[in-house]
Write an enzyme that holds these catalytic residues in place. Structure first.
Site, short mmCIF file in Angstrom:
data_model
loop_
_atom_site.label_atom_id
_atom_site.label_comp_id
_atom_site.label_asym_id
_atom_site.label_seq_id
_atom_site.Cartn_x
_atom_site.Cartn_y
_atom_site.Cartn_z
CD GLU A 18 -2.84 0.41 0.15
OE1 GLU A 18 -2.74 1.28 -0.33
OE2 GLU A 18 -4.35 -0.04 0.15
CG ASN A 148 -8.71 2.58 0.09
OD1 ASN A 148 -7.81 3.02 0.22
ND2 ASN A 148 -9.11 1.49 0.50
CG ASP A 199 -7.49 -0.29 -2.78
OD1 ASP A 199 -6.84 0.33 -1.68
OD2 ASP A 199 -7.67 -0.74 -1.75
#
Length: 292
Positions: A18, A148, A199
């Site tokens: 991430e 997100n 996301d």
């Protein structure tokens, strides 16, 4: 689904890859394995990939200056000395909440930072989105499950964010000088009719929002108003976040994860957790330094 050649940029498989961030000054890509408490560093002009162990979960990084970076961690915003790796707490955020951690984040064009928190077990509506600018922290939005897609229009007048659990993308008018919202969020994409979840995202210089769809193995391009332009298939199902790379910000890299995959799922998705680069010319933007 449109075609674009995709190759592996890093073979290191992350449990939860991430928060990719690119530093044009050193032509270096940084990203995190949140759950394993690791910061990865890859010089794109040549050089060995490094994996730095961290004492806390961290999820995002922003440049401060040549010597320092700002890390978004489970206990707050911490300054990292690039030479030594030493961390120094700058602003505690939810440090008294062992059930939460940080998640998505991105600098606003003015030098502010938006960053999100969430429950470590994905508890419903436990998370929030915060604003940091010149030493001040404010909570902007509450009751978010998985924050997100934090990104901004090129002029800083519009901010975007999503709740991946709801599968909804919102936009909100902002003060370009501070990055603070000046109105209520507006639902922009209702993603429940599409596979996977919304996301991480970045927005290019033309106002196109590039979004990684967790669970769907693809990168979607949206207009600023939420119209789907194209989708590009990626080699891992659980893709997490794109980032513009290259000194001209003209390429895209994407992180991924193998979180919650058993042995059979890993075998069926052998590229899961790796970081990819797209052979696709884009008109990207470089994130500004965060102003302390």
């Amino acid at each position: 689904m449109s075609d674009a050649a995709v190759s592996v940029l890093s073979d290191t498989a992350c449990r939860l890859g991430e928060g990719p961030a690119y530093d044009a000054h050193t032509d270096t890509l940084f990203w995190f394995d949140i759950l394993e408490r690791k910061l990865l560093e890859l010089p794109l002009s040549g050089g060995k990939e490094q994996v730095h162990d961290l004492p806390v979960m961290a999820s995002a990084l922003a440049r401060v200056d040549e010597a320092r970076q700002l890390l978004v961690t489970e206990t707050g915003l911490q300054l990292r000395d690039r030479a030594s790796g030493a961390l120094e707490m700058l602003a505690e955020v939810e440090a008294d909440r062992p059930d939460t951690r940080s998640n998505d984040a991105r600098p606003h064009p003015a030098g502010a930072l938006w960053f999100g928190t969430m429950g470590k077990s994905g508890q419903e509506q436990t998370g929030a989105i915060y604003w940091f600018f010149k030493g001040e922290v404010r909570r902007l939005f509450s009751h978010i499950t998985i924050p997100n897609s934090i990104c901004f229009s090129p002029d800083g007048a519009i901010g975007y964010f999503a709740d991946t659990r709801e599968n909804r993308l919102y936009r909100v008018a902002c003060d370009p000088e501070t990055g603070l919202p000046v109105d209520d969020p507006v639902l922009t994409v209702e993603g429940n009719e599409m596979p996977g979840g919304i996301d991480g995202s970045v927005m290019d210089a033309d106002g196109t929002l590039w979004n990684a769809r967790w669970g769907a193995g693809r990168l979607d391009a949206w207009t600023a108003r939420g119209e789907l332009i194209r989708s590009i298939q990626l080699p891992a199902r659980q893709v997490t976040c794109p980032v513009f790379i290259g000194r001209n910000a003209d390429r895209l890299a994407v992180t991924s994860a193998f979180e919650d995959m058993d042995e059979a799922a890993r075998k069926a998705d052998p590229q899961a957790g790796k970081t990819f680069v797209l052979d696709l010319a884009v008109n990207g933007r470089l994130d500004p330094p965060v102003l302390l």
